[in-house]
Scaffold this active site. Structure first.
Site, PDB file in Angstrom:
ATOM      1  N   TRP A 162      18.377  11.047   2.282  1.00 13.00           N
ATOM      2  CA  TRP A 162      19.188   9.948   2.807  1.00 13.00           C
ATOM      3  C   TRP A 162      19.273  10.054   4.325  1.00 13.00           C
ATOM      4  CZ3 TRP A 162      25.016  10.117   3.553  1.00 13.00           C
ATOM      5  CH2 TRP A 162      25.522   8.856   3.888  1.00 13.00           C
ATOM      6  N   ASP A 188      24.666  16.311  -4.188  1.00 10.96           N
ATOM      7  CA  ASP A 188      25.162  15.030  -3.711  1.00 10.96           C
ATOM      8  C   ASP A 188      24.970  14.033  -4.855  1.00 10.96           C
ATOM      9  OD1 ASP A 188      26.000  12.808  -2.364  1.00 10.96           O
ATOM     10  OD2 ASP A 188      24.402  12.818  -0.860  1.00 10.96           O
ATOM     11  N   LYS A 214      28.905   3.142  -5.418  1.00 19.14           N
ATOM     12  CA  LYS A 214      27.880   2.409  -6.169  1.00 19.14           C
ATOM     13  C   LYS A 214      28.320   2.150  -7.609  1.00 19.14           C
ATOM     14  CE  LYS A 214      25.449   3.807  -2.551  1.00 19.14           C
ATOM     15  NZ  LYS A 214      25.140   3.014  -1.382  1.00 19.14           N
TER      16      LYS A 214
END
Length: 362
Positions: free
Chosen positions: A137, A218, A255
């Site tokens: 990311w 993560d 999300k």
């Protein structure tokens, strides 16, 4: 001139580059073409290209409004009803980790990563280094560098196969200094969409344990990858069950609950026992207090309501599966259309990859 203005104190400050991801969003908003599509930021959209507020979230908000709750400060580590439910979702309701887990609410996943980075910088040896997959990311490296950590990398994605380069990954992990910090995407790897299989995860876990490395998971897409929240947390839970590698977790509800702007997340550390948990938690409080004192209340209340009210929880899990299945269906449709058009190359990677992101190879 007699009253000429002195040079600005900030004259030496240079114009910084726009954020690579959010900059695309700004450009998208400025574009007036009706055909525009934003392929940058990881946010779910309807077929009409509009943001989607989950039905379970809307019902939770209505319930909270009816309760007439106050707006008092939360404790430093946040809303206990939320963090307890979030921990169960991540680690599993029967996990041995729950009784020894130091957990704090965070300002979504980014805030969780920053708390984790600051904690490791303070307590995990001299000048610790965190190793990220290549690629990772776009914000990972900046978050950890600004936390005071050194940042390294290990090979992950194979452009030739558009899949996982497992041999290279394991070779790099074996070569790391003993006791390194290894950042692992729990599921729906961002930005490639390439996840290890269960068998590959077992190999990765073995190498991490042999190197006495710390596993920093993560998890921004639990439930959103396969549509099954338990399956998406399988790698995290396997590391915890193994009991050999230290485990910390960044968790986000941006999300999977569509709470992007509410900034709802947690950071947690699996301690050895309840006494160690209490020591870890005391230091997390000391870190958080000068950062932002305590986290926002509204989003945490929404997530807690959804996670702890049985009817809302079932509705939410159904909605998460619907979103995940739609993404999987779009992948299948894209691959089928490319093959239908007579492309000679393989497009299997489109459907092999998972989650919101895809490296097409184009």
């Amino acid at each position: 001139a007699k009253h000429a203005r002195a040079a600005s104190s900030w004259a030496q400050v240079e114009m910084g580059p726009p954020d690579a991801i959010l900059g695309i969003t700004e450009a998208f908003k400025r574009d007036t073409d009706a055909r525009k599509m934003n392929l940058g930021v990881g946010a779910y959209r309807t077929d009409a290209g509009k943001p989607y507020v989950l039905g379970a979230v809307q019902k939770a908000e209505a319930s909270l409004l009816a309760q007439g709750l106050d707006k008092e400060y939360l404790p430093i580590t946040g809303l206990a009803r939320f963090t307890g439910a979030a921990a169960e979702l991540a680690y599993g309701a029967g996990s041995s980790a729950l009784g020894r887990l130091a957990i704090t609410q965070s300002v979504s996943g980014t805030g969780a990563l920053r708390i984790g980075g600051a904690f490791l910088q303070r307590f995990y040896g001299a000048q610790p280094t965190v190793y990220l997959p290549t690629p990772s990311w776009g914000n990972h490296a900046a978050v950890f560098r600004d936390s005071g950590l050194k940042v390294g990398s290990y090979r992950y994605y194979d452009p030739a196969t558009r899949g996982l380069n497992l041999d290279a990954m394991l070779e790099d992990l074996r070569a790391l200094p003993r006791g390194s910090i290894v950042l692992l995407h729990a599921c729906a790897h961002n930005p490639t969409g390439v996840d290890p299989t269960a068998a590959q995860w077992a190999q990765i876990q073995r190498v991490v344990e042999e190197g006495e490395h710390l596993a920093f998971f993560d998890m921004a897409y639990q439930g959103f990858a396969t549509g099954d929240a338990d399956r998406d947390a399988a790698a995290l839970r396997a590391f915890v069950a193994g009991g050999k590698a230290p485990v910390v977790l960044s968790q986000s509800f941006a999300k999977n609950m569509g709470l992007y702007g509410e900034r709802v997340g947690t950071f947690s550390i699996v301690g050895a026992d309840a006494a160690e948990r209490d020591r870890l938690l005391s230091q997390l409080k000391i870190l958080v207090r000068p950062l932002y004192s305590n986290p926002p209340v509204h989003g945490a209340r929404i997530a807690a309501e959804v996670l702890t009210q049985p009817e809302l929880r079932q509705e939410w899990l159904g909605e998460v599966k619907t979103m995940a299945d739609r993404i999987i269906g779009m992948r299948q449709a894209l691959r089928a259309r490319l093959e239908q058009l007579g492309s000679a190359q393989s497009w299997a990677h489109i459907t092999d990859q998972i989650g919101m992101f895809c490296f097409t190879g184009l």
